[in-house]
Design an enzyme around this catalytic site. Structure first.
Site, PDB file in Angstrom:
ATOM      1  N   GLU A  63       0.825  -1.215   0.000  1.00 35.74           N
ATOM      2  CA  GLU A  63       0.000   0.000   0.000  1.00 35.74           C
ATOM      3  C   GLU A  63       0.856   1.261   0.000  1.00 35.74           C
ATOM      4  O   GLU A  63       0.515   2.248  -0.663  1.00 35.74           O
ATOM      5  CB  GLU A  63      -0.946  -0.033   1.211  1.00 35.74           C
TER       6      GLU A  63
ATOM      7  N   THR B 187       3.353  -1.442   8.224  1.00 34.74           N
ATOM      8  CA  THR B 187       3.006  -2.466   9.210  1.00 34.74           C
ATOM      9  C   THR B 187       3.642  -3.822   8.942  1.00 34.74           C
ATOM     10  O   THR B 187       3.838  -4.614   9.863  1.00 34.74           O
ATOM     11  CB  THR B 187       1.477  -2.635   9.273  1.00 34.74           C
TER      12      THR B 187
ATOM     13  N   VAL C  87       4.681 -16.295  12.398  1.00 33.47           N
ATOM     14  CA  VAL C  87       3.865 -17.430  12.822  1.00 33.47           C
ATOM     15  C   VAL C  87       3.384 -18.120  11.558  1.00 33.47           C
ATOM     16  O   VAL C  87       2.866 -17.467  10.644  1.00 33.47           O
ATOM     17  CB  VAL C  87       2.663 -16.960  13.676  1.00 33.47           C
TER      18      VAL C  87
ATOM     19  N   ASP D 237      -6.139  -4.506  10.960  1.00 28.61           N
ATOM     20  CA  ASP D 237      -7.156  -3.755  11.719  1.00 28.61           C
ATOM     21  C   ASP D 237      -6.760  -3.693  13.192  1.00 28.61           C
ATOM     22  O   ASP D 237      -6.840  -2.646  13.839  1.00 28.61           O
ATOM     23  CB  ASP D 237      -8.521  -4.438  11.599  1.00 28.61           C
TER      24      ASP D 237
END
Length: 207
Positions: free
Chosen positions: A106, A139, A179, A188
């Protein structure tokens, strides 16, 4: 991300009606606004109008925008919202946001720049700062982590204007153990947690 889902996609008229109801009841003063996944350009444009109006009432309001548009799978990026949302995010939403939380794909979409190295990621974050937001967090990324392939890198950049007018930028890198599973809604959760901790520590992105 789930095999079954229910509910409606709100359009801008419905959002405006809800907001008018809040105004009539005088419960439209906020400290924070957080937006995430949406598929409708007019809804997104209405969000900008509402945020600007809320900021006129409270100049300290912090708008956190998670510009949810797409992600990378096996190195290939693709959008999972209509492509016409990109110019609305880039030209209207990001300029009024205080904090943005794009993933690497993004961030690349918003700036038109590909990221291959951490240096390029910092340059992209500077481009995003120049568009408006004081805090930029990528992120997740596919950058090589110093700790090895079992770690995921997130990068943060917080630009502060000091009392004498000079700008200072704090950069951080977070390496998290990967993970071996697929989760829905982690972005979110990340944006919500970042907002909550920003409220507790507004001037220390690292904390």
């Amino acid at each position: 991300g789930y095999s079954h889902w229910k509910g409606q996609v709100l359009n801008s008229d419905e959002l405006h009606e809800l907001y008018e109801g809040l105004k009539l009841n005088k419960v439209n003063r906020y400290d924070y606004v957080l937006t995430g996944y949406t598929r409708d350009t007019s809804f997104l444009a209405m969000v900008v109008d509402i945020v600007q109006e809320l900021k006129q009432q409270n100049s300290n309001l912090v708008y956190v925008c998670d510009p949810v548009m797409g992600d990378k799978w096996n190195g290939e990026g693709s959008m999972y919202v209509p492509k016409d949302l990109l110019p609305v995010y880039r030209d209207k939403v990001v300029p009024v946001a205080d904090i943005i939380t794009p993933n690497q794909f993004e961030a690349e979409l918003l700036t038109g720049r590909k990221i291959h190295t951490e240096k390029e990621a910092l340059e992209v974050m500077d481009m995003l700062h120049a568009m408006g937001p004081e805090t930029v967090v990528i992120t997740s990324s596919d950058l090589q982590a110093p700790l090895g392939n079992d770690y995921l890198i997130a990068l943060g950049s917080h630009r502060k204007t000091k009392a004498d007018g000079t700008k200072m930028t704090q950069r951080i890198r977070v390496e998290s153990p990967k993970v071996d599973a697929v989760f829905v809604g982690t972005g979110d959760l990340f944006a919500a947690m970042l907002l909550a901790w920003t409220h507790k520590h507004p001037n220390n992105l690292k904390v």
